[in-house]
Design a protein around this motif. Structure first.
Motif, short mmCIF file in Angstrom:
data_model
loop_
_atom_site.label_atom_id
_atom_site.label_comp_id
_atom_site.label_asym_id
_atom_site.label_seq_id
_atom_site.Cartn_x
_atom_site.Cartn_y
_atom_site.Cartn_z
N CYS A 44 0.82 -1.22 0.00
CA CYS A 44 0.00 0.00 0.00
C CYS A 44 0.85 1.26 0.00
O CYS A 44 0.36 2.35 0.30
N LYS A 235 -5.52 -4.77 4.04
CA LYS A 235 -4.94 -3.57 3.43
C LYS A 235 -5.85 -2.34 3.45
O LYS A 235 -5.39 -1.24 3.17
N ASN A 236 -7.14 -2.52 3.77
CA ASN A 236 -8.06 -1.39 3.62
C ASN A 236 -7.67 -0.17 4.43
O ASN A 236 -7.73 0.95 3.95
N THR A 239 -4.57 1.58 3.09
CA THR A 239 -4.93 2.29 1.87
C THR A 239 -5.64 3.60 2.22
O THR A 239 -5.33 4.65 1.65
N GLU A 240 -6.57 3.53 3.19
CA GLU A 240 -7.29 4.75 3.60
C GLU A 240 -6.31 5.83 4.08
O GLU A 240 -6.40 6.99 3.68
N ASP A 243 -3.86 6.91 1.08
CA ASP A 243 -4.56 7.63 0.02
C ASP A 243 -4.93 9.05 0.44
O ASP A 243 -4.86 9.99 -0.34
#
Ligand code: 1GP
Length: 252
Positions: A44, A235-236, A239-240, A243
């Motif tokens: 990520c 991974k969420n 990623t948040e 990002d």
């Protein structure tokens, strides 16, 4: 002298504005869970893995966790020691840090004197860092006998950062404490950035993309998260966080 890992960090900050680092606390992981977290984080786009915690684990556990991390990722593994017991040879670099608002000379200079020859022997790259505990402070504040800087005194955080610069330290870390309720407020980050251009690391209690955005907007160079990635498997969450950091950067 600026070493390979520091050069990598500075170039990445120069290019990307703010970078994310993932903290792995050896006390909370097994070698295999550490490996999974670090692989997910690397996928990520986290810039480096930091290894350390407020309390000590056995040398052998630290060695195993750090070795697993080194074997799992290509990005640098940087030690974030709470004491000389946080040093292992299985890393690329070490934050060579002094806890600037500790009331105990051991955390200002004593541990560093004991640790320096070990760092040399292990061939680790030392990266000089002024470490400042703010707000609630968490476990690290108790262990390090710190006098945490209250959130309504940003000018004191700025004064510590400036002192770090005048000492020749090359990074400053505003630490709210791992797992605390309230991360470092944006106005404290801003106050530090008005007095020094040293790359500023911010960590402790950051859980959401929104919080990352505020800290990035205020001028942080490195955002560190640990707990939230151990609590939210997969991974969420990374990623948040990453990002939101990048989304802000694009608008700068
Ligand atoms: C603690 O700043 C780091 O040293 C990270 O804190 O575990 O709360 O993300 P968290």
């Amino acid at each position: 002298m600026v070493g390979r890992v520091e050069k990598y960090l500075l170039e990445k900050i120069e290019k990307e504005g703010t970078i994310h680092m993932t903290l792995v606390d050896p006390e909370k992981v097994t070698p295999s869970s550490a490996s999974r977290i670090s692989k997910d984080a690397e996928a990520c786009d986290t810039a480096a893995i930091m290894v350390g915690g407020s309390t000590s684990v056995s040398f052998s556990h630290l060695d195993k966790v750090a070795k697993a991390l080194k074997e799992s990722v290509k990005i640098p593994v940087i030690l974030f020691p709470n004491n000389i017991t946080g040093i292992t040879r299985h890393a690329d670099a070490i934050w060579f840090m002094s806890l600037l608002n500790s009331a105990d000379p051991y955390f200002l200079m004593g541990a560093q004197v004991l640790g320096a020859p070990i760092i040399k022997k292990f061939g680790l790259e030392p990266i000089p860092l002024g470490y400042v505990i703010v707000g609630e402070g968490g476990a690290v504040s108790i262990v390090g006998k710190a006098v945490p800087i209250p959130y309504n005194k940003p000018e004191l955080a700025a004064a510590h950062a400036l002192a770090a610069e005048y000492f020749g330290m090359r990074f400053v870390y505003l630490e709210a404490g791992s797992g605390v309720r309230n991360p470092v407020p944006a106005d404290m980050v801003r106050a530090v950035k008005t007095v020094t251009d040293l790359p500023l690391i911010v960590g402790g209690g950051i859980r959401t993309g929104e919080q990352v955005k505020e800290i990035v907007k205020a001028g942080a160079s490195i955002v560190v998260t640990g707990n939230v990635l151990e609590e939210n498997k997969g991974k969420n969450k990374i990623t948040e966080l990453v990002d939101n950091m990048k989304a802000h950067k694009k608008r700068r």
